[in-house]
Design an enzyme around this catalytic site. Sequence first.
Site: not given
Lengths: 234, 234, 234, 234
Positions: B187, B76, B92
């Site tokens: 938020r 988000e 990764r």
Amino acid sequence: MTNIILTSELTVKPIKVEASDNDVIQAMLVSTLGEIDDLEATQGRINFLMKNRHGTPFEHTYFKFYIAAPIFVFREFHRHRIGWSYNEESGRYKQLDPKFYVPDSDREVVQIGKPGAYEYVPGNDLQRTSVRRALEMSYQVSYEYYEMMLSKDIAKEVARMCLPVAIYSSMYATCNARSLMAFLSLRQRHDEEALFPSKPMKEINIVADKMEEAFKTAMPMTHGAFVRNRYVAP
Amino acid sequence: MTNIILTSELTVKPIKVEASDNDVIQAMLVSTLGEIDDLEATQGRINFLMKNRHGTPFEHTYFKFYIAAPIFVFREFHRHRIGWSYNEESGRYKQLDPKFYVPDSDREVVQIGKPGAYEYVPGNDLQRTSVRRALEMSYQVSYEYYEMMLSKDIAKEVARMCLPVAIYSSMYATCNARSLMAFLSLRQRHDEEALFPSKPMKEINIVADKMEEAFKTAMPMTHGAFVRNRYVAP
Amino acid sequence: MTNIILTSELTVKPIKVEASDNDVIQAMLVSTLGEIDDLEATQGRINFLMKNRHGTPFEHTYFKFYIAAPIFVFREFHRHRIGWSYNEESGRYKQLDPKFYVPDSDREVVQIGKPGAYEYVPGNDLQRTSVRRALEMSYQVSYEYYEMMLSKDIAKEVARMCLPVAIYSSMYATCNARSLMAFLSLRQRHDEEALFPSKPMKEINIVADKMEEAFKTAMPMTHGAFVRNRYVAP
Amino acid sequence: MTNIILTSELTVKPIKVEASDNDVIQAMLVSTLGEIDDLEATQGRINFLMKNRHGTPFEHTYFKFYIAAPIFVFREFHRHRIGWSYNEESGRYKQLDPKFYVPDSDREVVQIGKPGAYEYVPGNDLQRTSVRRALEMSYQVSYEYYEMMLSKDIAKEVARMCLPVAIYSSMYATCNARSLMAFLSLRQRHDEEALFPSKPMKEINIVADKMEEAFKTAMPMTHGAFVRNRYVAP
């Protein structure tokens, strides 16, 4: 017990494209209209802009894509902030489908070398079988716990916490030719051809290749100049 | 078998803050310097800018945060594109730690009502126990398959596909006071107080509340004007 | 009759800088923390990021400048949209000072060649005298009409319509090291040294050179890597 | 002696529009597709998004405009950085036409009150005549010095320094429905109707009104929701 779907498919559909090489020329010529006779023809002009990194004339274009891919691809995608708009499926508002990504037979699964200089190799049969089996088992277990929680009326946004980053999501992604080239320059692998080679993850590379097709179709001369100038985004 | 860590902790550390109410005034007055005697004092000026949504004077400020939170929070977070810079831990390049988010006793786990108008309630004991147990089991299984794959030299970026969105990640996030207010306005949950109430997920709300603290400390008058103007980001 | 001020001065003052090479390393290492022993030392790491165009670690930095320059410089400046914040003096709210830009003896005033490939040469004495005289006369006349209108209570925003683009303005401009390098790569002239040479107008080039000084002072290794990688912004 | 052109005309031509209310719905529903039966019809959905400031679904749209206006309008325009692309006529590459803006009979030319709370009134006949005469004279003188310098082979970018901010320029400006609404919310005047009234300069207000027409035509329900929600950009 739900049957989960395992797939390697990565979907890219151009939904609307309003972009042509002429859009670039039109934007360019507003700067210099009085002297167009001194300029070369369209291909030459586009090449001139690309080579000299005059990026703004490429922005007056519009590509809207529908993309379906696992969350780990979207995680990388959403780091492209400028000239990109996104609306993605939300695990807060709907139950996510039991569809998960697995590497296909072309996908190297073993990594060798040092960070910053990894190489990827196919892996042996045992390794490839292990990956497939481990991913499938893990996905299955995760999705069952997810469904179990939903069946007890647990909030979707809570239940989905156990779902893996390989679960599929979908989104609309809108960009222009300039922001698309910036994306391609980082998310495609062109080893020798690229002036600044990048080492993208294979899955986002496949998505990028499909987007490149739409770009090439709509703007063949711009695409050609991008390739000729070794994938340096203007 | 690795012991996984279950936690509800959401970490926000202000690493560097170079921001003050005076930065706002300085930027504002460059526009109007010849007539400052006609303007009111600092608090009044900041309130004027906030009320009239003159946003740019708030941008000349700098907040760098270190944030540790589960991936579903970062998903988000990264949708905030403008005035935000991110660098996040990468699955990764490194093995991710076995640390996972679980709701604590304050976190409602049951959702009622319609999309767009959900309400969240604590849930009964059985539901709360189920959530905790299901998440823990699912996380444990996922992480074991992850480690098993790594032990067979499978690439980190492949093995991590089975890891859930509740696994912890960390990042540096840098913004300015304007982009921070835009983030907070969407938020944080301020039901009555906010002119445009939003319904954020609880976990990102907690992160936002902690960021607000740093904002309030550095720029008390700006923060006060933001509250007084009902959390409308300028 | 107001005495107008003619000047060639272009002012750049770093007001606040919160940026170091270490900010880059800190942001970079959050991605890869588990394996830092495999990476080279700081200079090598920064060079690696620059060479491979990993731009985001350079963004967690802060430069606030005060700039005084003619409007035609700000017109070009404000085309830099991303990672830049501006607040500029406003001719709507205050009477603009009678201060105008004129080329100094180093400024070529004659242009030869074709669009896209102009060259600039100093010009002969007659040409240089003509420029100075024409600009001065024109500025003087414009400013007198401006003052005449103000004396009749004409709105500032209307009266200023006759003022030339060479009148001085001032602004605060805030950026990060990445957006600053993008600016420098387009607004400095480095003919042979640059991989992608640009042909900026001399006045904005001078402003860029002064900003580069602040960049070099705060982030010497980053600056060094930028130069070594031939002014390609990451 | 060149005859200069005095005009009050502000040109806005929609060149390409690829935007509809359905684009908004399509982007919205990707988030929630599983439960569309619970949502209201299109108009209701768009109004819901607007009211709750869910801005991203409005971004997947495309408006390209050709705009001809004086430089002082473009100066304000170019401060809109996000979701906007520009290519403007350049005084470095071509001789600018002798076309200048003058207020027409509807344009108030006198300003009363304090900064931040200016009011504009028409002005009396003497004032209006003075403005017209002063601007015309000043423009004429400036343009003659400009041409004189060009006739001596002075570089265009130097000669144009004396040209006023009221000289006409032209550009292509491309945006999406979200960035367009952000622009309109700041550059239109809607006193009582707007929740956050702004006080734009009249000339950019006229440009904004013309852009609003194209917006209303392409996306009538989105425009209606924007008006109903009192011009608060989502």
